[in-house]
Design a protein around this motif. Structure first.
Motif, PDB file in Angstrom:
ATOM      1  N   ALA A 184      22.896 105.982  18.379  1.00  0.00           N
ATOM      2  CA  ALA A 184      24.548 104.970  17.760  1.00  0.00           C
ATOM      3  C   ALA A 184      25.192 103.936  17.486  1.00  0.00           C
ATOM      4  CB  ALA A 184      25.259 105.052  19.515  1.00  0.00           C
ATOM      5  N   ALA A 185      23.401 103.378  17.593  1.00  0.00           N
ATOM      6  CA  ALA A 185      23.861 101.701  16.835  1.00  0.00           C
ATOM      7  C   ALA A 185      23.520 102.805  15.299  1.00  0.00           C
ATOM      8  CB  ALA A 185      22.056 101.954  17.135  1.00  0.00           C
ATOM      9  N   SER A 186      22.730 103.590  15.538  1.00  0.00           N
ATOM     10  CA  SER A 186      22.927 103.763  13.437  1.00  0.00           C
ATOM     11  C   SER A 186      24.593 104.564  13.056  1.00  0.00           C
ATOM     12  CB  SER A 186      21.992 105.155  13.256  1.00  0.00           C
ATOM     13  OG  SER A 186      20.546 104.698  13.858  1.00  0.00           O
ATOM     14  N   ALA A 187      25.024 105.108  14.336  1.00  0.00           N
ATOM     15  CA  ALA A 187      25.987 105.573  13.719  1.00  0.00           C
ATOM     16  C   ALA A 187      27.355 104.388  13.839  1.00  0.00           C
ATOM     17  CB  ALA A 187      27.129 106.405  14.423  1.00  0.00           C
ATOM     18  N   LEU A 188      27.199 103.362  13.842  1.00  0.00           N
ATOM     19  CA  LEU A 188      28.137 102.019  13.920  1.00  0.00           C
ATOM     20  C   LEU A 188      27.275 101.086  13.248  1.00  0.00           C
ATOM     21  CD1 LEU A 188      27.903 100.597  17.630  1.00  0.00           C
ATOM     22  CD2 LEU A 188      29.875 101.532  16.240  1.00  0.00           C
ATOM     23  N   GLY A 189      26.667 101.732  11.685  1.00  0.00           N
ATOM     24  CA  GLY A 189      25.616 101.378  10.836  1.00  0.00           C
ATOM     25  C   GLY A 189      24.984 100.147  10.948  1.00  0.00           C
ATOM     26  N   LEU A 190      24.542  99.627  11.809  1.00  0.00           N
ATOM     27  CA  LEU A 190      23.500  98.695  12.043  1.00  0.00           C
ATOM     28  C   LEU A 190      22.188  99.382  11.179  1.00  0.00           C
ATOM     29  CD1 LEU A 190      24.035  97.791  15.728  1.00  0.00           C
ATOM     30  CD2 LEU A 190      24.525  96.566  14.177  1.00  0.00           C
ATOM     31  N   THR A 191      21.338  98.406  10.711  1.00  0.00           N
ATOM     32  CA  THR A 191      20.117  98.661  10.840  1.00  0.00           C
ATOM     33  C   THR A 191      18.736  99.014  11.750  1.00  0.00           C
ATOM     34  OG1 THR A 191      19.251  96.424  10.319  1.00  0.00           O
ATOM     35  CG2 THR A 191      20.523  97.216   8.222  1.00  0.00           C
ATOM     36  N   ARG A 192      17.984  99.549  11.235  1.00  0.00           N
ATOM     37  CA  ARG A 192      17.001  99.662  11.902  1.00  0.00           C
ATOM     38  C   ARG A 192      16.067  98.055  12.818  1.00  0.00           C
ATOM     39  NH1 ARG A 192      12.944 103.144  13.603  1.00  0.00           N
ATOM     40  NH2 ARG A 192      10.695 102.268  14.522  1.00  0.00           N
ATOM     41  N   GLY A 193      16.306  96.908  11.630  1.00  0.00           N
ATOM     42  CA  GLY A 193      16.329  95.731  12.513  1.00  0.00           C
ATOM     43  C   GLY A 193      16.887  95.268  13.655  1.00  0.00           C
ATOM     44  N   GLN A 194      18.584  95.407  13.268  1.00  0.00           N
ATOM     45  CA  GLN A 194      19.337  94.972  14.209  1.00  0.00           C
ATOM     46  C   GLN A 194      19.469  95.712  15.395  1.00  0.00           C
ATOM     47  OE1 GLN A 194      22.647  95.578  11.313  1.00  0.00           O
ATOM     48  NE2 GLN A 194      22.670  93.901  10.539  1.00  0.00           N
ATOM     49  N   THR A 195      19.567  97.319  15.603  1.00  0.00           N
ATOM     50  CA  THR A 195      18.792  97.945  16.243  1.00  0.00           C
ATOM     51  C   THR A 195      17.919  97.326  17.548  1.00  0.00           C
ATOM     52  OG1 THR A 195      19.935 100.495  15.079  1.00  0.00           O
ATOM     53  CG2 THR A 195      19.185 100.488  16.924  1.00  0.00           C
ATOM     54  N   LEU A 196      17.029  97.068  16.821  1.00  0.00           N
ATOM     55  CA  LEU A 196      15.901  97.001  17.455  1.00  0.00           C
ATOM     56  C   LEU A 196      15.738  95.636  18.348  1.00  0.00           C
ATOM     57  CD1 LEU A 196      13.448  97.201  18.879  1.00  0.00           C
ATOM     58  CD2 LEU A 196      12.165  95.688  16.527  1.00  0.00           C
ATOM     59  N   ARG A 197      16.150  94.814  18.030  1.00  0.00           N
ATOM     60  CA  ARG A 197      16.888  93.183  18.137  1.00  0.00           C
ATOM     61  C   ARG A 197      18.604  93.587  19.101  1.00  0.00           C
ATOM     62  NH1 ARG A 197      16.535  91.644  12.740  1.00  0.00           N
ATOM     63  NH2 ARG A 197      19.027  90.997  12.676  1.00  0.00           N
ATOM     64  N   ARG A 198      19.691  94.558  18.986  1.00  0.00           N
ATOM     65  CA  ARG A 198      20.264  93.504  19.467  1.00  0.00           C
ATOM     66  C   ARG A 198      20.745  94.792  20.814  1.00  0.00           C
ATOM     67  NH1 ARG A 198      24.524  92.430  14.806  1.00  0.00           N
ATOM     68  NH2 ARG A 198      23.673  90.917  13.641  1.00  0.00           N
ATOM     69  N   ILE A 199      19.706  96.322  20.347  1.00  0.00           N
ATOM     70  CA  ILE A 199      20.458  97.266  21.627  1.00  0.00           C
ATOM     71  C   ILE A 199      19.009  97.476  22.208  1.00  0.00           C
ATOM     72  CG2 ILE A 199      21.137  99.714  21.953  1.00  0.00           C
ATOM     73  CD1 ILE A 199      23.454  97.475  20.506  1.00  0.00           C
ATOM     74  N   VAL A 200      17.506  97.945  21.690  1.00  0.00           N
ATOM     75  CA  VAL A 200      16.763  98.281  22.002  1.00  0.00           C
ATOM     76  C   VAL A 200      16.040  97.147  22.969  1.00  0.00           C
ATOM     77  CG1 VAL A 200      14.247  99.693  21.972  1.00  0.00           C
ATOM     78  CG2 VAL A 200      16.107 100.608  20.176  1.00  0.00           C
ATOM     79  N   LEU A 201      15.330  96.440  22.565  1.00  0.00           N
ATOM     80  CA  LEU A 201      14.380  95.358  22.913  1.00  0.00           C
ATOM     81  C   LEU A 201      15.043  94.524  24.200  1.00  0.00           C
ATOM     82  CD1 LEU A 201      12.827  93.552  20.424  1.00  0.00           C
ATOM     83  CD2 LEU A 201      11.918  95.167  21.649  1.00  0.00           C
ATOM     84  N   PRO A 202      16.573  94.073  24.439  1.00  0.00           N
ATOM     85  CA  PRO A 202      17.338  94.159  25.648  1.00  0.00           C
ATOM     86  C   PRO A 202      16.958  94.913  26.503  1.00  0.00           C
ATOM     87  CG  PRO A 202      18.944  92.928  23.530  1.00  0.00           C
ATOM     88  CD  PRO A 202      17.556  94.075  23.212  1.00  0.00           C
ATOM     89  N   GLN A 203      17.244  95.850  26.184  1.00  0.00           N
ATOM     90  CA  GLN A 203      17.237  96.927  27.191  1.00  0.00           C
ATOM     91  C   GLN A 203      16.088  97.371  27.554  1.00  0.00           C
ATOM     92  OE1 GLN A 203      20.118 100.371  26.710  1.00  0.00           O
ATOM     93  NE2 GLN A 203      20.150  99.806  25.122  1.00  0.00           N
ATOM     94  N   ALA A 204      14.907  97.411  26.601  1.00  0.00           N
ATOM     95  CA  ALA A 204      13.389  97.652  27.230  1.00  0.00           C
ATOM     96  C   ALA A 204      12.832  96.329  28.117  1.00  0.00           C
ATOM     97  CB  ALA A 204      12.640  97.573  25.811  1.00  0.00           C
ATOM     98  N   MET A 205      13.586  95.093  27.912  1.00  0.00           N
ATOM     99  CA  MET A 205      12.787  94.049  28.943  1.00  0.00           C
ATOM    100  C   MET A 205      12.818  94.371  30.781  1.00  0.00           C
ATOM    101  SD  MET A 205      12.136  91.815  27.067  1.00  0.00           S
ATOM    102  CE  MET A 205      12.119  90.769  28.096  1.00  0.00           C
ATOM    103  N   ARG A 206      13.828  95.190  31.128  1.00  0.00           N
ATOM    104  CA  ARG A 206      13.547  95.758  32.529  1.00  0.00           C
ATOM    105  C   ARG A 206      12.308  96.432  32.621  1.00  0.00           C
ATOM    106  NH1 ARG A 206      18.344  98.750  34.794  1.00  0.00           N
ATOM    107  NH2 ARG A 206      19.506  96.438  33.836  1.00  0.00           N
ATOM    108  N   VAL A 207      11.279  97.199  31.519  1.00  0.00           N
ATOM    109  CA  VAL A 207      10.192  97.539  31.461  1.00  0.00           C
ATOM    110  C   VAL A 207       9.902  96.370  31.118  1.00  0.00           C
ATOM    111  CG1 VAL A 207       9.298  99.413  31.220  1.00  0.00           C
ATOM    112  CG2 VAL A 207      10.923  99.642  31.792  1.00  0.00           C
ATOM    113  N   ILE A 208       9.610  95.879  30.650  1.00  0.00           N
ATOM    114  CA  ILE A 208       8.750  94.440  29.786  1.00  0.00           C
ATOM    115  C   ILE A 208       8.042  93.629  30.378  1.00  0.00           C
ATOM    116  CG2 ILE A 208       7.924  93.160  28.429  1.00  0.00           C
ATOM    117  CD1 ILE A 208       9.549  95.206  26.392  1.00  0.00           C
ATOM    118  N   VAL A 209       8.921  93.121  31.667  1.00  0.00           N
ATOM    119  CA  VAL A 209       8.917  92.058  32.069  1.00  0.00           C
ATOM    120  C   VAL A 209       8.086  92.027  33.367  1.00  0.00           C
ATOM    121  CG1 VAL A 209      10.548  90.069  33.048  1.00  0.00           C
ATOM    122  CG2 VAL A 209      11.182  90.838  30.776  1.00  0.00           C
TER     123      VAL A 209
END
Length: 307
Positions: A184-209
């Protein structure tokens, strides 16, 4: 024709009283454990060999306090280095480039495969391999014995080792995010870095913390290993004192009390941080206060209403 009259049905209301199920073995086990705990506490506090007067004397000692501050500084600095490198290593492990993946895998395998104490001693004796450090810059010649102090060796040893373990935690958190989020992030035109910072890592924090909180507590206790490098952290400060007055057990108790106090505070912070990142989950675990209220309601005496 004879007509039969059926009397109206009568409704009888029966008042039922709910009686909680009894668990006698729970109370028996609780009494046994309380008795055992009371016996152990009485033995500990009445045994003069523990030297509680010496413990009370050195619990607020200035050198012990300075050692505690050094322990906390080491914990914060090493965890900061470990987390920063862990994110980079986790991204490298997931990279489509095989060379990058191999480098990250080799790093993790090396630092996870060797004991922390060996790594600390290696960094402390780095001058034996590289007496002069130049970082490949012409005109820069640094004395390794001056540059690698015991504190720097401790930071390098603990921080780089922690990065290997934290990278696996971060990688697991990233993999826990549904792949559709990346699409979905790629479809919106986000780069890999932007996807990681804005989409993936915030959701992954629930598992990481949650495991990160455990790593912080583990790092606090692992800092005691740097006492072999003569870093004046909490344990080494206690060792210096009992080397002079020969009160070994009381000074070790002093260090243990401070370790327990700090880990307790960190555990409470971890608990509420986990609840913050789990706010979207409807089945949040109850807080200790909520558990106490539930216990009191469950075991409260049942009042029988007057008939």
């Amino acid at each position: 024709m004879t007509t039969l009259s059926v009397p109206p049905a009568t409704e009888e209301y029966v008042e039922l009283t709910t009686v909680p199920r009894r668990h006698p073995m729970r109370w028996v086990s609780a009494v046994v454990l309380v008795g055992l705990g009371a016996y152990l506490l009485a033995d500990v506090f009445t045994n003069p060999r523990f030297g509680w007067d010496v413990v009370n004397l050195y619990l607020r000692d200035v050198s012990i306090f300075h050692g505690l501050v050094t322990t906390l500084v080491l914990t914060v600095v090493c965890m900061a280095i470990g987390i920063a490198l862990a994110v980079l290593l986790a991204v490298m492990r997931l990279s489509p480039n095989p060379v990058v993946r191999t480098f990250a895998f080799s790093y993790v395998s090396f630092f996870r495969g060797t004991p922390v104490l060996v790594q600390l001693l290696f960094w402390f004796n780095l001058a034996a391999l590289y007496p002069v450090i130049s970082f490949g810059i012409p005109g820069v010649h640094l004395d390794a014995n001056t540059l690698i102090t015991p504190f720097i060796a401790a930071v390098l040893g603990l921080g780089l080792n922690e990065a290997a373990y934290m990278s696996e935690i971060v990688r697991a958190g990233i993999l826990s995010v549904d792949h559709g989020q990346n699409e979905a992030a790629s479809a919106l035109g986000l780069t890999r870095g932007q996807t990681l910072r804005r989409i993936v890592l915030p959701q992954a924090m629930r598992v990481i913390v949650p495991p990160t909180g455990n790593e912080v507590i583990g790092m606090l206790k692992t800092t005691s290993l740097v006492s072999v490098l003569a870093v004046h952290e909490l344990l080494f400060s206690a060792q210096i004192i009992y080397a002079k007055n020969f009160e070994t057990i009381p000074l070790l108790i002093v260090a243990s009390i401070w370790y327990i106090a700090v880990t307790t505070v960190l555990g409470i912070g971890q608990y509420y941080l986990e609840r913050r990142y789990a706010r979207g989950n409807r089945n949040l675990p109850p807080t200790p206060l909520q558990q106490l209220r539930k216990f009191l309601r469950t075991h409260a005496p049942v009042e029988r209403s007057a008939r």
